[in-house]
Design an enzyme around this catalytic site. Sequence first.
Site, mmCIF file in Angstrom:
data_model
loop_
_atom_site.group_PDB
_atom_site.id
_atom_site.type_symbol
_atom_site.label_atom_id
_atom_site.label_comp_id
_atom_site.label_asym_id
_atom_site.label_seq_id
_atom_site.Cartn_x
_atom_site.Cartn_y
_atom_site.Cartn_z
ATOM 1 C CE LYS A 1 141.746 33.366 -56.928
ATOM 2 N NZ LYS A 1 142.460 32.927 -58.155
ATOM 3 N N GLY A 2 136.592 37.927 -56.306
ATOM 4 C CA GLY A 2 135.991 39.056 -57.016
ATOM 5 C C GLY A 2 135.779 40.326 -56.217
ATOM 6 C CD GLU B 1 129.765 37.802 -54.573
ATOM 7 O OE1 GLU B 1 130.948 38.164 -54.566
ATOM 8 O OE2 GLU B 1 129.419 36.604 -54.745
ATOM 9 C CG ASP B 2 132.168 39.754 -57.567
ATOM 10 O OD1 ASP B 2 131.199 39.113 -57.110
ATOM 11 O OD2 ASP B 2 133.037 39.227 -58.273
ATOM 12 C CG ASP C 1 124.717 36.137 -63.331
ATOM 13 O OD1 ASP C 1 124.092 36.934 -64.026
ATOM 14 O OD2 ASP C 1 125.196 35.075 -63.786
ATOM 15 C CG PHE D 1 130.906 37.797 -68.589
ATOM 16 C CD1 PHE D 1 130.222 36.831 -67.874
ATOM 17 C CD2 PHE D 1 132.262 37.977 -68.356
ATOM 18 C CE1 PHE D 1 130.879 36.041 -66.937
ATOM 19 C CE2 PHE D 1 132.922 37.189 -67.417
ATOM 20 C CZ PHE D 1 132.227 36.222 -66.709
ATOM 21 N NE ARG E 1 140.577 37.188 -60.118
ATOM 22 C CZ ARG E 1 139.373 36.678 -59.860
ATOM 23 N NH1 ARG E 1 138.393 37.481 -59.528
ATOM 24 N NH2 ARG E 1 139.154 35.387 -59.944
HETATM 25 P P1 IMP Z 1 125.517 33.812 -59.225
HETATM 26 O O1 IMP Z 1 125.640 32.626 -58.319
HETATM 27 O O2 IMP Z 1 125.000 33.420 -60.582
HETATM 28 O O3 IMP Z 1 124.719 34.950 -58.632
HETATM 29 O O4 IMP Z 1 126.971 34.293 -59.545
HETATM 30 C C1 IMP Z 1 127.668 35.064 -58.694
HETATM 31 C C2 IMP Z 1 129.122 35.081 -59.045
HETATM 32 O O5 IMP Z 1 129.366 34.750 -60.403
HETATM 33 C C3 IMP Z 1 129.670 36.474 -58.863
HETATM 34 O O6 IMP Z 1 130.169 36.639 -57.569
HETATM 35 C C4 IMP Z 1 130.773 36.530 -59.874
HETATM 36 O O7 IMP Z 1 131.971 36.101 -59.276
HETATM 37 C C5 IMP Z 1 130.351 35.570 -60.950
HETATM 38 N N1 IMP Z 1 129.795 36.326 -62.079
HETATM 39 C C6 IMP Z 1 128.498 36.527 -62.395
HETATM 40 N N2 IMP Z 1 128.369 37.321 -63.469
HETATM 41 C C7 IMP Z 1 129.630 37.646 -63.825
HETATM 42 C C8 IMP Z 1 130.176 38.505 -64.839
HETATM 43 O O8 IMP Z 1 129.477 39.162 -65.643
HETATM 44 N N3 IMP Z 1 131.537 38.603 -64.852
HETATM 45 C C9 IMP Z 1 132.345 37.935 -64.001
HETATM 46 N N4 IMP Z 1 131.880 37.163 -63.013
HETATM 47 C C10 IMP Z 1 130.541 37.010 -62.932
HETATM 48 MG MG MG Z 2 132.216 36.222 -56.963
#
Ligand code: IMP
Ligand code: MG
Length: 176
Positions: A41-42, A97-98, A101, A150, A163
């Site tokens: 949803k992000g 993508e939002d 990370d 975060f 959100r």
């Molecule tokens: P990754 O797989 O660790 O790169 O995570 C990606 C997903 O984790 C992003 O699309 C976000 O939805 C979620 N995410 C990562 N960091 C944050 C944060 O600081 N706040 C909220 N969601 C996060």
């Molecule tokens: Mg996401």
Amino acid sequence: MHTAVEKTIGESELASIVSDLARKITVDYKGKNPVLVGILKGANVFVADLMRELDFMLEVDYMVVSSYGKSTTSSGVVRILKDLTVDIYDRDVIIVEDLIDTGLTLSYLKENLLSRSPKSVAICSLLNKPSRRKVDVTIDYVGRDIEDYFVVGYGIDFAEKFRNLPYIARYKEELD
Ligand code: IMP
Ligand code: MG
């Protein structure tokens, strides 16, 4: 215990980040008719703002993936809860993508989409936390690098909350 959010990227700054991204993507995709793949949803709010500034023919579709549940650390396990409805065979695809990370979600998704034989797959992310990366993933369009904290707002949640904030904020949990 109470929670607090602190604004870090305001509305006008977000608007200019989105416009800069849209300008670059428009230069690269004019005449190509790509499929934008928003990751829900992000990326919901980001896709809505970005697509209205893209000045070329495009289609938009969405995937729902689960990543964190209620925790703030990545499990590395990606589940596709809703798949595409558009066939991306021989299409140019832009994943929207939002936030990237660890990179685990996007590297999984990119491989998954590449297995469907698209013409190309690019990644556009509003936010990026380079210091947290666990796997190498090329991000073609990055809105803004941020430190390791975060964030919530502008579509991004903590445990499904925040959100609806119109800006990006740092999420803090404080013990009284
Ligand atoms: P990754 O797989 O660790 O790169 O995570 C990606 C997903 O984790 C992003 O699309 C976000 O939805 C979620 N995410 C990562 N960091 C944050 C944060 O600081 N706040 C909220 N969601 C996060
Ligand atoms: Mg996401």
